[in-house]
Design a protein around this motif. Structure first.
Motif, mmCIF file in Angstrom:
data_model
loop_
_atom_site.group_PDB
_atom_site.id
_atom_site.type_symbol
_atom_site.label_atom_id
_atom_site.label_comp_id
_atom_site.label_asym_id
_atom_site.label_seq_id
_atom_site.Cartn_x
_atom_site.Cartn_y
_atom_site.Cartn_z
ATOM 1 N N ILE A 158 -2.733 3.804 1.783
ATOM 2 C CA ILE A 158 -3.322 4.846 0.989
ATOM 3 C C ILE A 158 -4.281 5.731 1.325
ATOM 4 O O ILE A 158 -4.412 7.049 0.960
ATOM 5 N N LEU A 159 -5.010 5.262 2.256
ATOM 6 C CA LEU A 159 -6.165 6.360 2.957
ATOM 7 C C LEU A 159 -5.500 7.403 3.798
ATOM 8 O O LEU A 159 -5.881 8.686 3.893
ATOM 9 N N ALA A 160 -4.319 7.285 4.294
ATOM 10 C CA ALA A 160 -3.466 8.126 5.027
ATOM 11 C C ALA A 160 -2.856 9.151 4.267
ATOM 12 O O ALA A 160 -3.077 10.351 4.258
ATOM 13 N N ARG A 161 -2.273 8.671 2.989
ATOM 14 C CA ARG A 161 -1.779 9.475 1.999
ATOM 15 C C ARG A 161 -3.143 10.458 1.362
ATOM 16 O O ARG A 161 -2.895 11.775 1.155
ATOM 17 N N LEU A 162 -4.284 10.211 1.009
ATOM 18 C CA LEU A 162 -5.463 10.633 0.586
ATOM 19 C C LEU A 162 -5.966 11.779 1.721
ATOM 20 O O LEU A 162 -6.228 12.848 1.208
ATOM 21 N N ALA A 163 -5.650 11.235 3.016
ATOM 22 C CA ALA A 163 -6.070 12.038 3.925
ATOM 23 C C ALA A 163 -5.461 13.472 4.088
ATOM 24 O O ALA A 163 -5.704 14.516 4.602
ATOM 25 N N ILE A 164 -4.163 13.301 3.616
ATOM 26 C CA ILE A 164 -3.193 14.646 3.896
ATOM 27 C C ILE A 164 -3.092 15.575 2.644
ATOM 28 O O ILE A 164 -2.187 16.275 2.507
ATOM 29 N N GLU A 165 -3.715 15.231 1.654
ATOM 30 C CA GLU A 165 -3.672 15.961 0.312
ATOM 31 C C GLU A 165 -4.103 17.448 0.760
ATOM 32 O O GLU A 165 -3.407 18.241 0.240
ATOM 33 N N ASP A 166 -5.182 17.778 1.401
ATOM 34 C CA ASP A 166 -5.334 19.053 1.908
ATOM 35 C C ASP A 166 -4.537 19.221 3.131
ATOM 36 O O ASP A 166 -4.816 18.790 4.320
ATOM 37 N N ARG A 167 -3.466 19.988 3.295
ATOM 38 C CA ARG A 167 -2.599 20.146 4.296
ATOM 39 C C ARG A 167 -3.254 20.763 5.529
ATOM 40 O O ARG A 167 -2.805 20.554 6.370
ATOM 41 N N ALA A 168 -4.330 21.483 5.315
ATOM 42 C CA ALA A 168 -4.960 22.242 6.309
ATOM 43 C C ALA A 168 -5.439 21.401 7.436
ATOM 44 O O ALA A 168 -5.737 21.565 8.747
ATOM 45 N N LEU A 227 -7.274 1.041 -4.195
ATOM 46 C CA LEU A 227 -8.091 0.710 -3.031
ATOM 47 C C LEU A 227 -9.252 -0.223 -3.303
ATOM 48 O O LEU A 227 -9.593 -1.379 -2.514
ATOM 49 N N ALA A 228 -9.742 -0.186 -4.665
ATOM 50 C CA ALA A 228 -11.091 -1.141 -5.035
ATOM 51 C C ALA A 228 -10.283 -2.581 -5.176
ATOM 52 O O ALA A 228 -10.995 -3.372 -4.951
ATOM 53 N N ILE A 229 -9.051 -2.494 -5.816
ATOM 54 C CA ILE A 229 -8.440 -3.845 -6.117
ATOM 55 C C ILE A 229 -8.398 -4.605 -4.567
ATOM 56 O O ILE A 229 -8.383 -5.682 -4.348
ATOM 57 N N SER A 230 -7.875 -3.748 -3.566
ATOM 58 C CA SER A 230 -7.632 -4.530 -2.262
ATOM 59 C C SER A 230 -9.113 -5.085 -1.732
ATOM 60 O O SER A 230 -9.187 -5.948 -1.241
ATOM 61 N N GLY A 231 -10.020 -4.033 -1.888
ATOM 62 C CA GLY A 231 -11.390 -4.694 -1.485
ATOM 63 C C GLY A 231 -11.793 -5.817 -2.180
ATOM 64 O O GLY A 231 -12.255 -6.899 -1.555
ATOM 65 N N GLY A 276 0.875 -1.203 0.166
ATOM 66 C CA GLY A 276 0.033 0.060 -0.036
ATOM 67 C C GLY A 276 0.905 1.185 0.082
ATOM 68 O O GLY A 276 0.554 2.278 -0.662
ATOM 69 N N GLY A 277 2.191 1.228 0.585
ATOM 70 C CA GLY A 277 2.969 2.472 0.772
ATOM 71 C C GLY A 277 3.528 2.553 -0.560
ATOM 72 O O GLY A 277 3.831 3.829 -0.973
ATOM 73 N N LEU A 278 3.711 1.547 -1.475
ATOM 74 C CA LEU A 278 4.388 1.802 -2.567
ATOM 75 C C LEU A 278 3.403 2.599 -3.554
ATOM 76 O O LEU A 278 4.054 3.203 -4.702
ATOM 77 N N VAL A 279 2.340 2.259 -3.579
ATOM 78 C CA VAL A 279 1.247 2.858 -4.402
ATOM 79 C C VAL A 279 0.458 4.039 -3.898
ATOM 80 O O VAL A 279 -0.234 4.829 -4.818
ATOM 81 N N ALA A 280 0.834 4.374 -2.763
ATOM 82 C CA ALA A 280 0.076 5.353 -2.110
ATOM 83 C C ALA A 280 0.356 6.988 -2.544
ATOM 84 O O ALA A 280 -0.391 7.887 -2.835
ATOM 85 N N ASP A 281 1.848 6.987 -3.178
ATOM 86 C CA ASP A 281 2.063 8.245 -3.723
ATOM 87 C C ASP A 281 1.751 8.328 -5.247
ATOM 88 O O ASP A 281 2.067 9.360 -5.872
ATOM 89 N N ARG A 282 0.960 7.646 -5.708
ATOM 90 C CA ARG A 282 0.565 7.685 -7.457
ATOM 91 C C ARG A 282 -0.386 8.363 -7.142
ATOM 92 O O ARG A 282 -1.239 8.908 -6.224
ATOM 93 N N PRO A 283 -0.952 8.985 -8.402
ATOM 94 C CA PRO A 283 -2.005 9.971 -8.822
ATOM 95 C C PRO A 283 -3.314 9.516 -7.966
ATOM 96 O O PRO A 283 -3.542 8.127 -7.705
#
Length: 527
Positions: free
Chosen positions: A148-158, A91-95, A76-83
């Motif tokens: 992946i969820l953690a990376r998406l959560a910090i896209e908005d740095r605020a 995420l869908a694949i993991s589900g 998950g960490g390897l793909v988290a930084d992708r677009p």
């Protein structure tokens, strides 16, 4: 005053418009964490009919699940930084992968358990290998989403700090919810098979939700189209597998209770009369011949019965049973009339219900309490005999084989009372036998080891009966009456005391105490 360029002003709203909603990320983290822990709890119950429920089983389950989570987190960490759209597709694949591998465990356990356990000598290696084959991949799939969820959560740095805190909190809450719901609700209500089906359905719903969120995101990413197509195809495959659940193999259990996988098996063809065998997890706990309560087919039950009758001159009036199972001995000892002084401590009410329904047991003839035997025995006394049936291969309640518990048993006995217990050990090791004898001798003046001659001569796993009391038995050898006209009588004998003392001296086993009782390791030991 400096003015921010128009291009920068418009970039922020555009970025925020494509941000995955925080509520979606939190809900996803809760669901995945809960599903992963449900599978972990169910894994132990699924393995029980094949390898028992022991310290080894839970150690293997926890280790394999953690290994799967770790490998999933790494991927998950390897793909988290992708677009973002690519991350949602993963995420869908993991589900979808979680749904497929969870469902696959149901037929796989029947297909691979016998070959795996037969190919690997010793209990530990077989348990670890079987657990890994069945439950590594479901745990791997459950581990992928978190980074992946953690990376998406910090896209908005605020919102990054609060989002990460909430994400970790929901992960822990989901794990707690999954553990509690599996242990207290799902398994005893709908069984292991349908619990895993529910988990697979939750994973599939998660995959669909990720695909739906992917479609809502703006901004074309041509490089991510292939992975999105793969995610869609895998999700559809998972949904097709869910649609096939009516054809899923049924549970191996007659009843799945909070404590055991209980099976009621017709063995009339083997016995030559209507008879049923009760199997708790993976080991028989009583064989009753219907209509013949005093016919004892299981050698260890017949041995306990013979020793008790020889010492007392007949069936006891007051006895305490550590464990009930099929209630074979209480049924035999109360065959000639009600004996309320026979007290059975059976922790599982479902075991008693099955015994009453299928095993020709009239539970009104004696007293049954549904509680842990050590708790139930506290404050009781005056028993002629206490019968211990706590050993089930490598699955042993350690608190029922300690010096402290034996002291409690001694305090519950009448002046001439004695303790009888069965013990399963391997003739090539006998470390559990030696440790039990050494521990009993700390409490009782006399400790005897009895065994059926034929069972002992064949070697391998053997069931012994230990007698502990204040005086030796009146005889050291008995021939039991034949259980059927064409069946020879069985010979049971007491192993000479000097041989038992020599075994203890040679092996120098540990004393079993409430603080230290490695009985699982001792039973599992091999020369």
């Amino acid at each position: 005053m400096a003015v921010e360029p128009a291009s920068a002003q418009t970039a922020i709203p555009a970025s925020r418009s494509g941000t995955v909603p925080l509520w979606f990320l939190l809900a996803a983290q809760f669901l995945v964490a809960a599903a992963g822990l449900v599978v972990e709890i169910v894994a132990g119950r699924m393995l029980a009919p094949y390898v028992g429920m022991s310290l080894y089983t839970w150690t293997a389950v926890i280790a394999v699940v953690l290994a799967g989570f770790s490998a999933g987190h790494w991927i998950g960490g390897l793909v988290a930084d992708r677009p973002q759209r690519t991350a949602l597709a993963w995420l869908a694949i993991s589900g979808a992968l979680g749904a497929l591998t969870t469902l696959a465990a149901l037929p796989l356990i029947r297909l691979v358990s016998a070959p795996v356990l037969g190919a690997i000598p010793g209990p530990i290696g077989g348990i670890v290998a079987l657990t890994g084959l069945l439950f590594f991949l479901p745990s791997f799939a459950a581990g992928i989403p978190s980074p992946i969820l953690a990376r998406l959560a910090i896209e908005d740095r605020a919102r990054s700090g609060r989002a990460l805190g909430a994400l970790h909190a929901l992960s822990a809450i989901g794990a707690i919810a999954g553990t509690l719901s599996a242990g207290f609700l799902f398994i005893s209500w709908i069984g292991t098979v349908w619990t895993l089906v529910v988990v697979a359905a939750a994973y599939a719903a998660f995959a669909l939700a990720c695909l739906a969120m992917l479609r809502r995101q703006s901004g074309p990413e041509p490089a991510g189209r292939d992975i999105a197509s793969a995610a869609t195809a895998l999700t559809l495959f998972a949904l097709a597998a869910l649609a096939a659940t009516p054809f899923t193999p049924a549970s191996a259990c007659t009843v799945e209770s909070r404590y055991y996988c209980i099976r009621s098996i017709d063995v009339g063809a083997d016995v030559g009369a209507p008879a049923r065998l009760m199997v708790l997890d993976h080991l028989g706990h009583g064989l009753n011949v219907l209509g013949e309560p005093t016919r004892l087919e299981m050698p260890y039950a017949a041995t306990i019965d013979a020793i008790a009758r020889a010492r007392l001159g007949g069936a006891p009036e007051r006895a305490f049973f550590i464990g009930g199972g099929a209630l074979t001995l209480p049924r035999a000892w109360s065959a000639d009339g009600a004996r309320p002084g026979l007290v059975v401590a059976e922790i599982d009410p479902q075991v008693t219900a099955i015994a009453k329904a299928d095993f020709d047991v009239d539970t009104s003839r004696f007293t049954i309490t549904h509680a842990d035997a050590r708790v139930a025995l506290a404050g009781l006394d005056g028993f002629q005999v206490v019968v211990g049936d706590a050993f089930t291969d490598i699955a042993v309640p350690a608190h029922l084989v300690t010096r402290e518990f034996y002291q409690e048993i001694a305090g519950s006995l009448a002046p001439d009372g004695f303790y009888l217990m069965n013990l399963i050990d391997h003739t090539g090791s006998l470390r559990a036998l030696a440790a039990s004898v050494r521990t009993l001798k700390q409490v009782f003046p006399v400790v005897e080891v009895w065994v059926e001659a034929e069972d002992f001569s064949t070697g391998g796993r053997t069931t012994f009966v230990l007698m502990a009391g204040s005086a030796p038995s009146p005889t050291g050898r008995m021939t039991l009456s034949p259980t059927a006209p064409d069946v020879p009588g069985r010979i049971i004998g007491r192993i000479p005391p000097h041989r038992v003392d020599g075994l203890v001296a040679t092996l120098d086993p540990p004393m079993l105490t409430d603080d230290y009782a490695p009985i699982d390791r001792l039973i599992g030991a091999r020369p």
